[in-house]
Motif scaffolding. Structure first.
Motif, PDB file in Angstrom:
ATOM      1  N   ARG A  38      -6.963 -29.131 -52.623  1.00  0.00           N
ATOM      2  CA  ARG A  38      -6.342 -28.332 -51.570  1.00  0.00           C
ATOM      3  C   ARG A  38      -5.459 -27.261 -52.187  1.00  0.00           C
ATOM      4  O   ARG A  38      -4.953 -27.411 -53.296  1.00  0.00           O
ATOM      5  CB  ARG A  38      -5.544 -29.203 -50.608  1.00  0.00           C
ATOM      6  CG  ARG A  38      -4.306 -29.873 -51.211  1.00  0.00           C
ATOM      7  CD  ARG A  38      -3.693 -30.820 -50.201  1.00  0.00           C
ATOM      8  NE  ARG A  38      -2.495 -31.473 -50.720  1.00  0.00           N
ATOM      9  CZ  ARG A  38      -1.850 -32.462 -50.104  1.00  0.00           C
ATOM     10  NH1 ARG A  38      -2.301 -32.927 -48.924  1.00  0.00           N
ATOM     11  NH2 ARG A  38      -0.768 -32.994 -50.641  1.00  0.00           N
ATOM     12  N   GLN A  39      -5.317 -26.190 -51.418  1.00  0.00           N
ATOM     13  CA  GLN A  39      -4.468 -25.093 -51.868  1.00  0.00           C
ATOM     14  C   GLN A  39      -3.667 -24.586 -50.686  1.00  0.00           C
ATOM     15  O   GLN A  39      -4.239 -24.092 -49.698  1.00  0.00           O
ATOM     16  CB  GLN A  39      -5.293 -23.964 -52.478  1.00  0.00           C
ATOM     17  CG  GLN A  39      -4.454 -22.881 -53.125  1.00  0.00           C
ATOM     18  CD  GLN A  39      -5.280 -21.964 -53.992  1.00  0.00           C
ATOM     19  OE1 GLN A  39      -6.504 -21.878 -53.874  1.00  0.00           O
ATOM     20  NE2 GLN A  39      -4.609 -21.262 -54.905  1.00  0.00           N
ATOM     21  N   ALA A  40      -2.355 -24.718 -50.789  1.00  0.00           N
ATOM     22  CA  ALA A  40      -1.455 -24.204 -49.764  1.00  0.00           C
ATOM     23  C   ALA A  40      -1.041 -22.791 -50.159  1.00  0.00           C
ATOM     24  O   ALA A  40      -1.100 -22.412 -51.338  1.00  0.00           O
ATOM     25  CB  ALA A  40      -0.237 -25.115 -49.652  1.00  0.00           C
ATOM     26  N   PRO A  41      -0.603 -21.982 -49.189  1.00  0.00           N
ATOM     27  CA  PRO A  41      -0.195 -20.601 -49.485  1.00  0.00           C
ATOM     28  C   PRO A  41       0.881 -20.556 -50.566  1.00  0.00           C
ATOM     29  O   PRO A  41       1.878 -21.286 -50.494  1.00  0.00           O
ATOM     30  CB  PRO A  41       0.348 -20.115 -48.143  1.00  0.00           C
ATOM     31  CG  PRO A  41      -0.374 -20.934 -47.128  1.00  0.00           C
ATOM     32  CD  PRO A  41      -0.542 -22.276 -47.750  1.00  0.00           C
ATOM     33  N   GLY A  42       0.650 -19.724 -51.561  1.00  0.00           N
ATOM     34  CA  GLY A  42       1.621 -19.554 -52.628  1.00  0.00           C
ATOM     35  C   GLY A  42       1.648 -20.667 -53.654  1.00  0.00           C
ATOM     36  O   GLY A  42       2.487 -20.658 -54.557  1.00  0.00           O
ATOM     37  N   LYS A  43       0.727 -21.627 -53.533  1.00  0.00           N
ATOM     38  CA  LYS A  43       0.692 -22.752 -54.472  1.00  0.00           C
ATOM     39  C   LYS A  43      -0.657 -22.811 -55.183  1.00  0.00           C
ATOM     40  O   LYS A  43      -1.644 -22.236 -54.740  1.00  0.00           O
ATOM     41  CB  LYS A  43       0.957 -24.069 -53.738  1.00  0.00           C
ATOM     42  CG  LYS A  43       2.350 -24.172 -53.145  1.00  0.00           C
ATOM     43  CD  LYS A  43       2.605 -25.556 -52.608  1.00  0.00           C
ATOM     44  CE  LYS A  43       4.024 -25.692 -52.080  1.00  0.00           C
ATOM     45  NZ  LYS A  43       4.312 -27.059 -51.566  1.00  0.00           N
ATOM     46  N   GLU A  44      -0.666 -23.541 -56.286  1.00  0.00           N
ATOM     47  CA  GLU A  44      -1.903 -23.707 -57.033  1.00  0.00           C
ATOM     48  C   GLU A  44      -2.781 -24.767 -56.364  1.00  0.00           C
ATOM     49  O   GLU A  44      -2.306 -25.640 -55.649  1.00  0.00           O
ATOM     50  CB  GLU A  44      -1.595 -24.124 -58.469  1.00  0.00           C
ATOM     51  CG  GLU A  44      -0.883 -23.051 -59.281  1.00  0.00           C
ATOM     52  CD  GLU A  44      -0.743 -23.438 -60.740  1.00  0.00           C
ATOM     53  OE1 GLU A  44      -0.308 -22.584 -61.522  1.00  0.00           O
ATOM     54  OE2 GLU A  44      -1.083 -24.574 -61.088  1.00  0.00           O
ATOM     55  N   ARG A  45      -4.073 -24.664 -56.633  1.00  0.00           N
ATOM     56  CA  ARG A  45      -5.002 -25.659 -56.128  1.00  0.00           C
ATOM     57  C   ARG A  45      -4.730 -26.994 -56.834  1.00  0.00           C
ATOM     58  O   ARG A  45      -4.542 -27.040 -58.046  1.00  0.00           O
ATOM     59  CB  ARG A  45      -6.442 -25.211 -56.367  1.00  0.00           C
ATOM     60  CG  ARG A  45      -7.472 -26.038 -55.655  1.00  0.00           C
ATOM     61  CD  ARG A  45      -8.867 -25.419 -55.795  1.00  0.00           C
ATOM     62  NE  ARG A  45      -8.921 -24.092 -55.177  1.00  0.00           N
ATOM     63  CZ  ARG A  45     -10.056 -23.416 -55.015  1.00  0.00           C
ATOM     64  NH1 ARG A  45     -11.209 -23.936 -55.421  1.00  0.00           N
ATOM     65  NH2 ARG A  45     -10.043 -22.235 -54.454  1.00  0.00           N
ATOM     66  N   GLU A  46      -4.725 -28.068 -56.051  1.00  0.00           N
ATOM     67  CA  GLU A  46      -4.422 -29.383 -56.622  1.00  0.00           C
ATOM     68  C   GLU A  46      -5.461 -30.406 -56.187  1.00  0.00           C
ATOM     69  O   GLU A  46      -6.036 -30.304 -55.094  1.00  0.00           O
ATOM     70  CB  GLU A  46      -3.027 -29.860 -56.186  1.00  0.00           C
ATOM     71  CG  GLU A  46      -2.878 -30.064 -54.686  1.00  0.00           C
ATOM     72  CD  GLU A  46      -1.539 -30.655 -54.291  1.00  0.00           C
ATOM     73  OE1 GLU A  46      -0.720 -30.960 -55.181  1.00  0.00           O
ATOM     74  OE2 GLU A  46      -1.303 -30.824 -53.078  1.00  0.00           O
ATOM     75  N   LEU A  47      -5.677 -31.383 -57.052  1.00  0.00           N
ATOM     76  CA  LEU A  47      -6.596 -32.473 -56.728  1.00  0.00           C
ATOM     77  C   LEU A  47      -5.967 -33.375 -55.669  1.00  0.00           C
ATOM     78  O   LEU A  47      -4.807 -33.762 -55.781  1.00  0.00           O
ATOM     79  CB  LEU A  47      -6.905 -33.286 -57.980  1.00  0.00           C
ATOM     80  CG  LEU A  47      -7.739 -34.553 -57.757  1.00  0.00           C
ATOM     81  CD1 LEU A  47      -9.157 -34.191 -57.342  1.00  0.00           C
ATOM     82  CD2 LEU A  47      -7.745 -35.415 -59.012  1.00  0.00           C
ATOM     83  N   VAL A  48      -6.749 -33.710 -54.662  1.00  0.00           N
ATOM     84  CA  VAL A  48      -6.318 -34.639 -53.630  1.00  0.00           C
ATOM     85  C   VAL A  48      -6.929 -36.020 -53.875  1.00  0.00           C
ATOM     86  O   VAL A  48      -6.227 -37.027 -53.916  1.00  0.00           O
ATOM     87  CB  VAL A  48      -6.725 -34.139 -52.235  1.00  0.00           C
ATOM     88  CG1 VAL A  48      -6.358 -35.164 -51.168  1.00  0.00           C
ATOM     89  CG2 VAL A  48      -6.075 -32.790 -51.940  1.00  0.00           C
ATOM     90  N   ALA A  49      -8.235 -36.056 -54.046  1.00  0.00           N
ATOM     91  CA  ALA A  49      -8.927 -37.321 -54.259  1.00  0.00           C
ATOM     92  C   ALA A  49     -10.263 -37.046 -54.933  1.00  0.00           C
ATOM     93  O   ALA A  49     -10.856 -35.983 -54.732  1.00  0.00           O
ATOM     94  CB  ALA A  49      -9.154 -38.060 -52.942  1.00  0.00           C
ATOM     95  N   ARG A  50     -10.741 -38.030 -55.688  1.00  0.00           N
ATOM     96  CA  ARG A  50     -12.000 -37.874 -56.399  1.00  0.00           C
ATOM     97  C   ARG A  50     -12.741 -39.195 -56.397  1.00  0.00           C
ATOM     98  O   ARG A  50     -12.121 -40.267 -56.421  1.00  0.00           O
ATOM     99  CB  ARG A  50     -11.739 -37.414 -57.838  1.00  0.00           C
ATOM    100  CG  ARG A  50     -12.976 -37.193 -58.683  1.00  0.00           C
ATOM    101  CD  ARG A  50     -12.632 -36.456 -59.962  1.00  0.00           C
ATOM    102  NE  ARG A  50     -11.483 -37.027 -60.638  1.00  0.00           N
ATOM    103  CZ  ARG A  50     -10.618 -36.330 -61.371  1.00  0.00           C
ATOM    104  NH1 ARG A  50     -10.796 -35.034 -61.517  1.00  0.00           N
ATOM    105  NH2 ARG A  50      -9.604 -36.924 -61.963  1.00  0.00           N
TER     106      ARG A  50
END
Length: 115
Positions: A38-50
């Motif tokens: 997921r990527q929120a405005p102004g933030k880096e893309r991050e892993l949520v689940a795999r």
């Protein structure tokens, strides 16, 4: 290359639930792992689940106990069940697939959690 089609995003109130779906163009068993980012405005893309093709899973600390990733091999689809949603979960959610050392991405689906 794997084509990925996401669905299931939307607007939900705090405490609500959503289920995201990601349909892959290839048999899941040919894919090393699939995940949700997921990527929120102004933030880096991050892993949520795999989830790996053998069913092993891992989650970001921020979603443990609230989100569940699963796969349906018969539909080549991976799901992300999101419960007890919080405003800080608001983001564009992307599906990703790793196969033969290459990562493919879906187009993203917006999840908005209102307070």
């Amino acid at each position: 290359q794997v084509q990925l089609v996401e669905s299931g995003g939307g607007l939900v109130q705090t405490g609500g639930s959503l289920r995201l779906s990601c349909a892959a163009s290839r048999n899941i068993f040919s894919i090393n792992s699939m995940g949700w980012y997921r990527q929120a405005p102004g933030k880096e893309r991050e892993l949520v689940a795999r989830i790996t093709r053998t069913g092993n899973t891992n989650y970001a600390d921020s979603v443990k106990g609230r989100f569940t990733i699963s796969m349906d091999n018969t539909k080549n689809t991976v799901y992300l069940q999101m419960n007890t949603l919080k405003p800080e979960d608001t983001a564009v959610y992307y599906c990703a697939a790793v196969r033969l050392g290459s990562t493919s991405w879906g187009q993203g689906t917006q999840v908005t959690v209102s307070s």
